[in-house]
Design an enzyme around this catalytic site. Sequence first.
Site, PDB file in Angstrom:
ATOM      1  N   ARG A 157     -17.729   7.471 -40.723  1.00  0.00           N
ATOM      2  CA  ARG A 157     -16.371   6.800 -41.134  1.00  0.00           C
ATOM      3  C   ARG A 157     -15.686   6.812 -39.773  1.00  0.00           C
ATOM      4  O   ARG A 157     -15.645   7.919 -39.105  1.00  0.00           O
ATOM      5  CB  ARG A 157     -16.000   7.751 -42.338  1.00  0.00           C
ATOM      6  CG  ARG A 157     -16.566   7.845 -43.479  1.00  0.00           C
ATOM      7  CD  ARG A 157     -15.722   8.417 -44.585  1.00  0.00           C
ATOM      8  NE  ARG A 157     -16.492   8.642 -45.878  1.00  0.00           N
ATOM      9  CZ  ARG A 157     -16.603  10.060 -46.242  1.00  0.00           C
ATOM     10  NH1 ARG A 157     -15.910  11.078 -45.582  1.00  0.00           N
ATOM     11  NH2 ARG A 157     -17.433  10.374 -47.255  1.00  0.00           N
ATOM     12  N   ASN A 175     -22.952  19.692 -59.004  1.00  0.00           N
ATOM     13  CA  ASN A 175     -22.341  18.694 -58.391  1.00  0.00           C
ATOM     14  C   ASN A 175     -23.054  17.207 -58.630  1.00  0.00           C
ATOM     15  O   ASN A 175     -24.371  17.256 -57.931  1.00  0.00           O
ATOM     16  CB  ASN A 175     -22.369  18.894 -56.843  1.00  0.00           C
ATOM     17  CG  ASN A 175     -21.615  18.038 -55.800  1.00  0.00           C
ATOM     18  OD1 ASN A 175     -21.323  16.853 -56.455  1.00  0.00           O
ATOM     19  ND2 ASN A 175     -21.464  18.302 -54.754  1.00  0.00           N
ATOM     20  N   HIS A 200     -11.951  17.809 -50.198  1.00  0.00           N
ATOM     21  CA  HIS A 200     -12.329  19.063 -49.250  1.00  0.00           C
ATOM     22  C   HIS A 200     -11.626  19.948 -49.985  1.00  0.00           C
ATOM     23  O   HIS A 200     -11.611  21.225 -48.919  1.00  0.00           O
ATOM     24  CB  HIS A 200     -12.535  18.901 -47.800  1.00  0.00           C
ATOM     25  CG  HIS A 200     -13.355  17.976 -47.080  1.00  0.00           C
ATOM     26  ND1 HIS A 200     -13.435  17.412 -46.114  1.00  0.00           N
ATOM     27  CD2 HIS A 200     -14.699  17.761 -47.637  1.00  0.00           C
ATOM     28  CE1 HIS A 200     -14.535  16.895 -45.586  1.00  0.00           C
ATOM     29  NE2 HIS A 200     -15.439  16.857 -46.653  1.00  0.00           N
ATOM     30  N   GLU A 223     -18.439  25.845 -50.615  1.00  0.00           N
ATOM     31  CA  GLU A 223     -17.586  25.278 -51.688  1.00  0.00           C
ATOM     32  C   GLU A 223     -18.243  25.769 -53.214  1.00  0.00           C
ATOM     33  O   GLU A 223     -17.455  25.738 -54.040  1.00  0.00           O
ATOM     34  CB  GLU A 223     -17.804  23.738 -51.281  1.00  0.00           C
ATOM     35  CG  GLU A 223     -17.001  23.419 -50.176  1.00  0.00           C
ATOM     36  CD  GLU A 223     -17.393  22.077 -49.668  1.00  0.00           C
ATOM     37  OE1 GLU A 223     -18.116  21.581 -48.908  1.00  0.00           O
ATOM     38  OE2 GLU A 223     -16.711  20.914 -50.051  1.00  0.00           O
ATOM     39  N   ARG A 239     -18.213  19.953 -59.887  1.00  0.00           N
ATOM     40  CA  ARG A 239     -17.414  19.443 -58.936  1.00  0.00           C
ATOM     41  C   ARG A 239     -16.708  18.101 -59.146  1.00  0.00           C
ATOM     42  O   ARG A 239     -17.614  17.250 -59.766  1.00  0.00           O
ATOM     43  CB  ARG A 239     -18.000  19.378 -57.669  1.00  0.00           C
ATOM     44  CG  ARG A 239     -17.255  18.829 -56.522  1.00  0.00           C
ATOM     45  CD  ARG A 239     -18.241  18.492 -55.395  1.00  0.00           C
ATOM     46  NE  ARG A 239     -17.235  17.818 -54.310  1.00  0.00           N
ATOM     47  CZ  ARG A 239     -17.710  16.980 -53.675  1.00  0.00           C
ATOM     48  NH1 ARG A 239     -18.919  16.409 -53.659  1.00  0.00           N
ATOM     49  NH2 ARG A 239     -16.830  16.390 -52.536  1.00  0.00           N
TER      50      ARG A 239
END
Length: 402
Positions: free
Chosen positions: A242, A7, A181, A385, A92
């Site tokens: 956020r 990633n 996600h 993940e 990823r």
Amino acid sequence: MKVLVLNAGSSSIKYELFDMSERGALASGLLERIGEQRACLTHRLQEGANTHASVREGKVDDHREGFEWIADALGQSGGIANLEGLIGVGHRVVHGGEDFKAPAIIDAEVIDRIRGQIPLAPLHNPANLVGIEVAMASMPNVPHVAVFDTAFHQSIPRHAYLYALPYSLYEEHHVRRYGFHGTSHAFVAKRAARLLGRPLEELRLVILHLGNGASAAAVVNGRSIDTSMGMTPLEGLVMGTRSGDLDPAIIFFLSRATGLGNDELESMLNRDSGLKGISDQNDMRELLRLAESGDERAKLAIEVYSYRIRKYIGAYVAAMGGVDAVVFTAGIGENAGEIRARACSGLDALGIRIDPKRNATRGNEAREIQTDDGKAKVLVVPTDEELEIAEQTLDCIRRLSA
Ligand code: ADP
């Protein structure tokens, strides 16, 4: 039979090496601050139940040099976690746009198509591509697979992904909901079905991925039918930094009222809003501690955060016409019982009722936390993940050779 998951961010590379016959991690690590004066590689070697961590610091000029450090770390791991037996590398990739509905074996054409999505993810896709190019050059003899954060949500129907804007903006600029996600939601949906002992193909799930970033997904029969993040990860739930959902006119108002430009406003909504905006603190552990000691802003941030989740649960139960399970995952979803309780409070009418004692029980295993008379199940399911990327990489390679 090993799969390496990578990633790559703009100044970091996260990696995990799996033994796919055991579905277990052999080693993992994070290289941070590439291009800065002092980069830091934290490498973890798994030996049975024990983890040995080692740290290396120094200057790492670019991702290419970064990969040399990572390969060294993997190679030095006592022969246990070296790259012998590697059958593929899973990367990823944040944005696959409408182009990628599934993982793809990477070749020149796929690289071009990932490059084509850069306007949709100007910060992430270029870093992912650098990672892909460097890794393919240093490990040319195994297939490399791109696994997209957006792919799982490509099943969302038109009425849920289209914004009510001039239609030409969708046609010309691809403005629509994509969602993110996806690997986490896909992984958690499968694990939830396994825990319930029911086929995924007959379940309606609301999945709440609550980490630093946060998103909700409505998953029907194993397919995402709606999700809270939008064209970018800014929409939806309140997150660490956020804002999530917002009246879009606030941006024009702020531009006029404060004189801030687009870049500054964008940075404010992404980095200085959410929990941090309300309370100056984006770490949920710290917020819960502060709230406990009477800090009013911390309490308010937790209330706003939990209320937004509750609203989304209600919306997605309506979107799915019912619910079999509400599933909590990621740092906050897996660990913060108080947030789970607040998010599900007052949802008796939907058959969602948490048992306080089960909710307070800690653990790393997937578990049920609803009351005995709750019609819907409420689950805590740890996400992974990296393992999902490894599994999708393996599936993709097997299909190629079938
Ligand atoms: P990321 O999106 O960076 O992968 P994580 O899934 O690790 O994030 O989630 C990070 C969040 O989880 C932080 O807000 C952190 O405070 C919260 N968290 C982790 N452990 C706990 C805990 N025991 N109780 C409450 N919150 C926790």
